[in-house]
Design a protein around this motif. Structure first.
Motif, PDB file in Angstrom:
ATOM      1  N   GLY A   1       0.793  -1.290   0.049  1.00 24.61           N
ATOM      2  CA  GLY A   1       0.098  -0.053  -0.042  1.00 24.61           C
ATOM      3  C   GLY A   1       0.837   1.268  -0.054  1.00 24.61           C
ATOM      4  O   GLY A   1       0.241   2.476  -0.256  1.00 24.61           O
ATOM      5  N   TYR A   2       2.252   1.076   0.328  1.00 21.46           N
ATOM      6  CA  TYR A   2       3.084   2.317   0.449  1.00 21.46           C
ATOM      7  C   TYR A   2       4.480   1.955  -0.192  1.00 21.46           C
ATOM      8  O   TYR A   2       5.413   2.676   0.132  1.00 21.46           O
ATOM      9  N   ASP A   3       4.617   1.144  -1.171  1.00 25.26           N
ATOM     10  CA  ASP A   3       5.784   0.396  -1.561  1.00 25.26           C
ATOM     11  C   ASP A   3       6.391   1.734  -2.558  1.00 25.26           C
ATOM     12  O   ASP A   3       7.466   1.588  -2.765  1.00 25.26           O
ATOM     13  N   HIS A   4       5.493   2.578  -3.130  1.00 27.26           N
ATOM     14  CA  HIS A   4       5.983   3.696  -3.672  1.00 27.26           C
ATOM     15  C   HIS A   4       6.746   4.259  -3.035  1.00 27.26           C
ATOM     16  O   HIS A   4       7.886   5.087  -3.320  1.00 27.26           O
ATOM     17  N   ILE A   5       6.651   4.647  -1.505  1.00 26.40           N
ATOM     18  CA  ILE A   5       7.544   5.526  -0.676  1.00 26.40           C
ATOM     19  C   ILE A   5       8.645   4.429  -0.436  1.00 26.40           C
ATOM     20  O   ILE A   5       9.918   4.984  -0.447  1.00 26.40           O
ATOM     21  N   ALA A   6       8.565   3.377   0.203  1.00 30.34           N
ATOM     22  CA  ALA A   6       9.780   2.404   0.136  1.00 30.34           C
ATOM     23  C   ALA A   6      10.592   2.489  -1.195  1.00 30.34           C
ATOM     24  O   ALA A   6      11.884   2.651  -0.859  1.00 30.34           O
TER      25      ALA A   6
ATOM     26  N   VAL B   1      22.556   5.077 -10.224  1.00 32.14           N
ATOM     27  CA  VAL B   1      21.456   4.736 -11.093  1.00 32.14           C
ATOM     28  C   VAL B   1      21.078   5.714 -11.877  1.00 32.14           C
ATOM     29  O   VAL B   1      20.962   6.994 -11.853  1.00 32.14           O
ATOM     30  N   ASP B   2      20.522   5.478 -13.173  1.00 33.42           N
ATOM     31  CA  ASP B   2      20.146   6.157 -14.283  1.00 33.42           C
ATOM     32  C   ASP B   2      18.780   6.140 -14.551  1.00 33.42           C
ATOM     33  O   ASP B   2      18.229   7.067 -15.319  1.00 33.42           O
ATOM     34  N   PHE B   3      18.114   5.461 -14.327  1.00 32.11           N
ATOM     35  CA  PHE B   3      16.771   4.983 -14.796  1.00 32.11           C
ATOM     36  C   PHE B   3      15.688   4.436 -13.780  1.00 32.11           C
ATOM     37  O   PHE B   3      16.213   3.146 -13.034  1.00 32.11           O
ATOM     38  N   LEU B   4      14.711   5.141 -13.116  1.00 30.54           N
ATOM     39  CA  LEU B   4      14.102   4.677 -12.156  1.00 30.54           C
ATOM     40  C   LEU B   4      12.715   4.141 -12.688  1.00 30.54           C
ATOM     41  O   LEU B   4      11.784   4.657 -13.293  1.00 30.54           O
ATOM     42  N   CYS B   5      12.302   2.493 -12.347  1.00 31.62           N
ATOM     43  CA  CYS B   5      11.151   2.041 -12.597  1.00 31.62           C
ATOM     44  C   CYS B   5      10.108   2.322 -11.254  1.00 31.62           C
ATOM     45  O   CYS B   5      10.347   1.932 -10.342  1.00 31.62           O
ATOM     46  N   TYR B   6       8.963   3.038 -11.693  1.00 32.57           N
ATOM     47  CA  TYR B   6       7.958   3.309 -10.587  1.00 32.57           C
ATOM     48  C   TYR B   6       7.635   2.142  -9.799  1.00 32.57           C
ATOM     49  O   TYR B   6       7.397   1.043 -10.268  1.00 32.57           O
ATOM     50  N   LEU B   7       7.347   2.387  -8.554  1.00 36.62           N
ATOM     51  CA  LEU B   7       6.413   1.496  -7.894  1.00 36.62           C
ATOM     52  C   LEU B   7       5.192   2.335  -7.553  1.00 36.62           C
ATOM     53  O   LEU B   7       5.231   3.475  -7.325  1.00 36.62           O
ATOM     54  N   THR B   8       4.085   1.667  -7.513  1.00 38.41           N
ATOM     55  CA  THR B   8       2.848   2.369  -6.973  1.00 38.41           C
ATOM     56  C   THR B   8       2.206   1.606  -5.783  1.00 38.41           C
ATOM     57  O   THR B   8       2.633   0.882  -5.299  1.00 38.41           O
TER      58      THR B   8
ATOM     59  N   PRO C   1      -2.498  -1.673 -10.696  1.00 39.48           N
ATOM     60  CA  PRO C   1      -2.661  -0.208 -10.413  1.00 39.48           C
ATOM     61  C   PRO C   1      -3.720   0.544 -11.047  1.00 39.48           C
ATOM     62  O   PRO C   1      -4.065   0.271 -12.384  1.00 39.48           O
ATOM     63  N   ASP C   2      -4.465   1.440 -10.547  1.00 39.29           N
ATOM     64  CA  ASP C   2      -5.523   2.153 -11.211  1.00 39.29           C
ATOM     65  C   ASP C   2      -4.763   3.421 -11.682  1.00 39.29           C
ATOM     66  O   ASP C   2      -3.549   3.864 -11.557  1.00 39.29           O
ATOM     67  N   MET C   3      -5.859   4.256 -12.289  1.00 36.31           N
ATOM     68  CA  MET C   3      -5.027   5.871 -12.727  1.00 36.31           C
ATOM     69  C   MET C   3      -4.282   6.747 -11.528  1.00 36.31           C
ATOM     70  O   MET C   3      -3.388   7.221 -11.859  1.00 36.31           O
ATOM     71  N   ASP C   4      -4.764   6.768 -10.472  1.00 33.31           N
ATOM     72  CA  ASP C   4      -4.581   7.258  -9.230  1.00 33.31           C
ATOM     73  C   ASP C   4      -3.000   6.814  -8.896  1.00 33.31           C
ATOM     74  O   ASP C   4      -2.063   7.288  -8.423  1.00 33.31           O
ATOM     75  N   ASP C   5      -2.964   5.402  -8.815  1.00 33.50           N
ATOM     76  CA  ASP C   5      -1.867   4.768  -8.567  1.00 33.50           C
ATOM     77  C   ASP C   5      -0.657   5.012  -9.479  1.00 33.50           C
ATOM     78  O   ASP C   5       0.596   5.145  -9.131  1.00 33.50           O
ATOM     79  N   VAL C   6      -1.052   4.927 -10.665  1.00 31.53           N
ATOM     80  CA  VAL C   6      -0.141   5.348 -11.728  1.00 31.53           C
ATOM     81  C   VAL C   6       0.479   6.930 -11.557  1.00 31.53           C
ATOM     82  O   VAL C   6       1.723   7.041 -11.648  1.00 31.53           O
ATOM     83  N   ARG C   7      -0.312   7.762 -11.310  1.00 33.37           N
ATOM     84  CA  ARG C   7       0.014   8.950 -10.939  1.00 33.37           C
ATOM     85  C   ARG C   7       0.955   9.224  -9.725  1.00 33.37           C
ATOM     86  O   ARG C   7       2.169   9.472  -9.595  1.00 33.37           O
ATOM     87  N   GLN C   8       0.607   8.524  -8.501  1.00 38.06           N
ATOM     88  CA  GLN C   8       1.306   8.673  -7.388  1.00 38.06           C
ATOM     89  C   GLN C   8       2.791   7.859  -7.674  1.00 38.06           C
ATOM     90  O   GLN C   8       3.697   8.287  -7.067  1.00 38.06           O
ATOM     91  N   GLY C   9       2.662   6.967  -8.349  1.00 35.86           N
ATOM     92  CA  GLY C   9       4.258   6.105  -8.663  1.00 35.86           C
ATOM     93  C   GLY C   9       5.024   7.023  -9.362  1.00 35.86           C
ATOM     94  O   GLY C   9       6.021   6.985  -8.982  1.00 35.86           O
TER      95      GLY C   9
END
Length: 427
Positions: free
Chosen positions: A306-311, A324-331, A339-347
């Motif tokens: 639920g908060y893995d985007h923060i971790a 590191v050169d390139f970050l793959c998001y977590l949501t 993920p839904d649309m809001d998750d994508v944005r937050q990630g």
């Protein structure tokens, strides 16, 4: 022979886009071409992707952020994924990966390519495995020829970069699957290939057929994102023999790609405790000859569903600071659901904050300029300027809306520290 002279598709992209790339990155054209030749930077862009906006990934370009979208067997709604694609673009993602595993994958991919100028990545193994799983067949029975045919088909479609788990060896698969790992293999592609190798008692076909992949990739300037099939899925598994065996193999493959005229980047770890992030990143970069490093997080703790985007943002900021050169998001949906649309944005925003924090620590001019602009705007209580400096202007507008006609923020009001001293000076 240099990588650029061997790769006609790459030459064409540089001829068309190098001046704009140099201006955006704040680098000279010579610095960019030298880094590409050295393999420390890649240009993501396939000429068959109509209207693609190529981007640079690697040292010394800006840190980039990727957003993963795509269907799943439980939530197969292509239209929803297209809306997520729009959200990802609006939120400032630099690239998107289509990780769809349900529905008409060819049509979904074609639709995404037509809708976005952002470089699009895929995992070709997913498409082949889906055809088997949908027919209740074991993906361990995949014919390797189908894999190579899929790579070629997706390259022709215009896919710009592909995750291919070429560095996962049979020995590494045995260590991870039958060893002492708390969480075994968590990579979908890695688990499929490991299952194939263990059942068929053969080496990874993407490794034994690596030169075939290079031939296909060079033709379309598809960047090989050499996948970390044995990335740690739990912090306690980080840095084990299976992970490092794969990293060593990836370093050799990246070097071979450079010699063949193919751009390669390395995918990095998932779950890594905070005290080990720096050592992991420095070691991976060294063992892979400084190739661009693309990481999932890293997540510094395992217990934050639920908060893995923060971790992940905590680990991402630390990782950027050390290479590191390139970050793959977590949501917020990571490990839980699609993920839904809001998750994508937050990630995306969490990863962009991580990138900014890391680049500020590195003293990158564009990052420091943003910070200086925000400090100056806050001192002047200049809200339009604050909006321009903000990573997410939309959230600034939303939170300020009820009090947008006030000079101070709604937390302090007449107790505003800036106004207090400004008024004192005037007195």
């Amino acid at each position: 022979m240099s990588i650029i002279t061997q790769n006609a598709a790459l030459q064409g992209l540089l001829a068309a886009h190098l001046p704009a790339l140099a201006e955006y990155e704040g680098l000279t054209p010579e610095a960019i071409t030298s880094a590409i030749e050295a393999g420390t930077m890649v240009l993501l862009g396939n000429p068959n992707h109509a209207n693609v906006k190529p981007i640079l990934v690697g040292q010394p370009s800006r840190v980039k952020v990727n957003a993963n979208i795509g269907t799943s067997p439980f939530q197969n709604h292509p239209g929803c994924e297209m809306r997520k694609l729009e959200v990802a673009q609006e939120a400032g993602a630099d690239t998107v990966m289509d990780l769809s595993i349900a529905g008409d994958l060819v049509a979904i991919r074609k639709d995404m390519l037509s809708r976005t100028p952002l470089p699009l990545g895929t995992v070709p193994l997913y498409s082949v495995a889906q055809r088997y799983i949908d027919k209740d067949r074991d993906p361990a029975d995949i014919d390797p020829e189908e894999l190579f045919a899929e790579v070629e088909m997706q390259a022709e479609q215009g896919v710009d970069f592909m995750t291919l788990h070429c560095g996962l060896t049979r020995r590494g698969a045995e260590w991870a699957a039958r060893g002492e790992r708390a969480l075994g293999i968590v990579s979908r592609g890695g688990s499929i290939l490991a299952r194939w190798m263990l059942k068929n008692d053969k080496e990874n076909p993407l490794l034994t057929g690596y030169d075939r992949l290079l031939e296909l990739a060079r033709k379309y300037n598809v960047t090989l994102s050499l996948g970390d099939g044995l990335r740690p899925g739990a912090g306690c598994d980080a840095g084990d023999a299976a992970q490092w065996e794969e990293v060593m193999t990836l370093g050799a493959l990246a070097k071979r790609g450079l010699e063949y005229g193919v751009q390669c980047m390395i995918e990095g770890p998932g779950h890594v405790p905070m005290n080990e992030v720096e050592a992991q990143i420095i070691s991976i970069k060294k063992m892979t000859h400084g190739a661009p490093l693309y990481v999932l997080g890293p997540l510094t703790i395992d217990s934050s569903p639920g908060y893995d985007h923060i971790a992940g943002a905590i680990g991402g900021a630390m990782a950027v600071r050390v290479g590191v050169d390139f970050l793959c998001y977590l949501t917020p949906a990571e490990h839980l659901t699609l993920p839904d649309m809001d998750d994508v944005r937050q990630g995306i925003m969490a990863s962009r904050v991580a990138a900014q924090a890391g680049e500020v620590a590195l003293g990158r001019p564009h990052a420091l300029a943003r910070e200086a602009k925000m400090a100056k705007a806050r001192m002047a209580l200049d809200w339009p300027a604050m909006r321009e400096a903000a990573i997410d202007p939309a959230i600034l507008d939303k939170r300020r809306e009820p009090h947008k006609h006030e000079e101070a923020c709604a937390m302090c009001g007449n107790f505003c520290a800036v106004k207090m001293l400004r008024d004192a000076k005037q007195m």
